[in-house]
Design a protein around this motif. Sequence first.
Motif: not given
Length: 484
Positions: A421-449
Amino acid sequence: SKHIEDRSLLIGLPNAVQARMEVAAQAAGLTGWLLTLSTQSYRDIVNYADNRDLRREMMAAYYSRASGTGPDDLITNNERVLTVLLDDRHKKAQLLGYSNFAQLAVADQMADTTEQVVDFLHHQIELSRSLFAQDAEQVESFAAQHGITDVKPWDIHYFAEKIRQDMAGISQEAFRNYFPLETVLQRLCAFTKTLFGVDLIEHAAADTWHEDVRVFELREYAEPIGYLFINPYRRQEAAGFGDASGLRNRRITAEGRPRSPLAVLNSRLQPPTETQPCLLDHLQLRVLLHEFGHCLQHLLTVAPYRAISGIGQLSHDSSEFVSQVLEQFCFKQSFLIWLSGHFQTGQPLPDDIAYRVKRFVHTQTSWETASLLLAGLVDFELHRTYGDGRTPHDVFTSVNAEVGLLQWPGDTRPVNSFEPLGSDYGARTYSYKWSGVLARQAFERFEREGLFNPTTGKAFRDAFITQGDTRPLMTSLELFLGRS
């Protein structure tokens, strides 16, 4: 802090944890053991201490930080500070033509509207409902088997850890023995060479601001392209488990000369003792890989302008994305085996223990998931609904009831010490979960290749790192996954 002279109060704590507390006491000129309200100390007590009263006391104290419960209420009550901060942010947003600060915060993120963020978080909560119920029921059942029929907030992490150990047949202590910091850093240098084609070469004689700080030069095609400073140990009661920052962004000068980027990784690990080197548990390993990802994103860009080349200039969902992809490697058995080396024998993590570790880290995960969703939604709602008459604690209580899993000692104020709350993550902390969902999709390529496939590593670097902040994350993801 809490000074302890009766060792029986520390039963259940690993020997390494007790040794750290003994060192802390000696540094303060005391005998016995010293507990503090650092994140690491809190985690050690609530996860391992058999003494239920000590767990209760630690949890109540930790979540009462900055809540003004003592005689210096006016000085230490952070709710007043948060209210001023939220009010100023709200006014700033309105001056810029937005209804609230949450709208302003998402303007440079992937989400198009605040409604989209709220819907995303609510959807993630609903997806987790059944797992929340399953893990809670498992904790209550296990606690009952051990004579606790009325599970309190300070019992949850303790019994969750016991369940992990019971189901996997391994403890964090056994895991840590295979991950001394020196071995992990050597393997990360090799990993960077294999996956991204750059060398990390340590400069042992480099001048730094502390004797523990280590300097690595990044070279590509035998040419230096950046420098990484690793500040490994916790020397003060700094918050959290680690962070990364850019000291200098890459840019091309007016004379056409490149200025190399500089990055700092603060891992805040416990320093070595007389009997053991610095050893990492699984969470510390994840944090190290996460922050290492931030540094690589800062150092490997070829963007010519500093306004788009540093991690500080990226949208939060973009900057967290690369780091969370790196974290995913920590959940793969083959990677853990390759990264490991017993601190006494140098032997890698045996296959059977690696399998047990995998089971350990995938057991009782609801509490981490719920904490992440709670933090993201509380932070966003504080900024989105500011002015509706509710205090920060009121918003926290409402969102906590919606998530429906986490419990807290009475009269505590967890939101008062919520640092994003006291950092530039104010109102953006949700980005951890948001980007985590996308990161899991990207990692699937490493798992395949293949986790160590240099072709995949180059494609990842080209898609998400090389160009800096020049295109939307979703465009890069589509390119990396071959969907465009």
